[in-house]
Design an enzyme around this catalytic site. Structure first.
Site, mmCIF file in Angstrom:
data_model
loop_
_atom_site.group_PDB
_atom_site.id
_atom_site.type_symbol
_atom_site.label_atom_id
_atom_site.label_comp_id
_atom_site.label_asym_id
_atom_site.label_seq_id
_atom_site.Cartn_x
_atom_site.Cartn_y
_atom_site.Cartn_z
ATOM 1 N N TYR A 133 -27.704 29.654 10.544
ATOM 2 C CA TYR A 133 -28.539 30.848 10.749
ATOM 3 C C TYR A 133 -29.965 30.649 10.236
ATOM 4 C CZ TYR A 133 -23.958 33.289 11.050
ATOM 5 O OH TYR A 133 -22.678 33.694 11.347
ATOM 6 N N HIS B 36 -17.955 25.944 10.619
ATOM 7 C CA HIS B 36 -18.479 26.953 11.562
ATOM 8 C C HIS B 36 -17.795 26.894 12.930
ATOM 9 C CE1 HIS B 36 -22.369 29.496 12.149
ATOM 10 N NE2 HIS B 36 -21.357 30.020 12.798
ATOM 11 N N ASP C 249 -22.210 37.643 4.547
ATOM 12 C CA ASP C 249 -21.749 36.484 5.320
ATOM 13 C C ASP C 249 -22.940 35.825 6.022
ATOM 14 O OD1 ASP C 249 -19.021 35.419 6.950
ATOM 15 O OD2 ASP C 249 -20.908 35.279 8.050
#
Ligand code: A2P
Length: 277
Positions: free
Chosen positions: A58, A113, A53
């Site tokens: 990120y 997100h 994931d």
């Protein structure tokens, strides 16, 4: 209940679109881009994980892709999730960039997100990404009961997961109930409370009675609630440890004691702090 380790990684929860999500995966939030992430992904895949994931936010999708290739595990055996960074405009275009960074031609799950700017505006772009075959499934993250309801009402496709912070201390029971009623799988990030719940006395005591570690108890609690878990670690021995959760079962009393640690009042909210608003 006895299962061997190989079975554990095959264990999935069904999704409402006909796909299935492995119950356990590796999360790479706060894993640094570069060797830290690629090593963690490779170690996880070598240990038998088949679910990784990541997210556009990120900044480590390239390293996830590198770790997958270095592992030698065939792409079609791995469930890959990435997440739309909702400060951008077009989810479908952003997924194409993710696919290039990851070095794959599709992901298994693509989720919004967080509901920046409202819960529904990005959904048509998510559906477009799925229509193009760039993702098998689509879903959301950090959506509350009301935000999820808005997408369920307006979308042509239904979100199949809502990925939220979920662990005994954040036992969002109303959100879990709403997900179950709507055939949305609630998926847990921060199952260990980003590590902060590992020293809790109740968790430690239950761990001791089972000859398990606090991390394994926290992960097992979520799995017994029907919630896929994506613990993050960049340490090989912890990655292996976190997967050894299919060879024991928490009792009803254990589950009730852990449920009782909730500090959210069984909330239907996805976050206490909505950092995006
Ligand atoms: P590290 O990555 O240095 O191993 P969460 O999944 O809730 O976000 O928690 C992740 C945090 O917990 C990270 O700081 C991670 O550290 C730590 N962690 C993950 N697994 C374990 C474990 N089995 N034992 C101790 N700490 C762990």
């Amino acid at each position: 209940m006895q299962q061997n380790a190989a079975m554990a990684f095959d264990t999935t929860f069904p999704l409402s679109d006909g796909n299935a999500i492995p119950q356990l995966g590796l999360g790479v939030w706060q894993a640094e881009s570069g060797q830290e992430t690629s090593d963690a992904v490779r170690w996880a895949l070598e240990a038998g994980y088949r679910h990784i994931d990541t997210a556009q936010a990120y900044g480590n999708e390239e390293s996830v892709g590198a770790g997958i290739r270095e592992s030698g595990v065939p792409r079609d055996e791995i469930f890959i999730t990435t997440k739309f960074f909702p400060r951008n405009e077009d989810p479908a275009a952003e997924l194409e960039k993710s696919l290039r960074r990851l070095g794959v031609d599709h992901v298994d799950l693509y989720i919004i997100h967080w509901p920046a700017g409202g819960p529904t505006w990005a959904w048509p772009g998510m559906e477009r990404a799925a229509d193009r075959g760039h993702t098998h499934s689509i879903g959301v993250s950090n959506f509350s009961v009301d935000e999820l309801a808005a997408v369920l009402r307006e979308g042509e496709r239904q979100p199949v997961v809502d990925q939220v912070q979920f662990n005994p201390f954040a036992y969002r029971r109303r959100l879990l109930d709403a997900c179950m009623e709507n055939k949305v799988v609630l998926e847990a990030y921060s199952p260990l409370g980003t590590g902060s719940h590992l020293g809790d006395a109740t968790v430690a005591q239950i761990a001791e009675t089972h000859g398990k570690t606090p991390a394994q108890v926290l992960i097992r609690w979520g799995i017994q609630h029907g919630v896929p878990q994506i613990p993050k670690s960049t340490h090989k021995e912890r990655i292996v440890e976190n997967a050894q959760v299919f060879d024991f079962e928490l009792s009803e009393d254990d589950m009730l004691a852990l449920n009782g640690l909730d500090e959210t009042g069984g909330t239907g909210e996805a976050r206490g702090d909505k950092w995006w608003s």
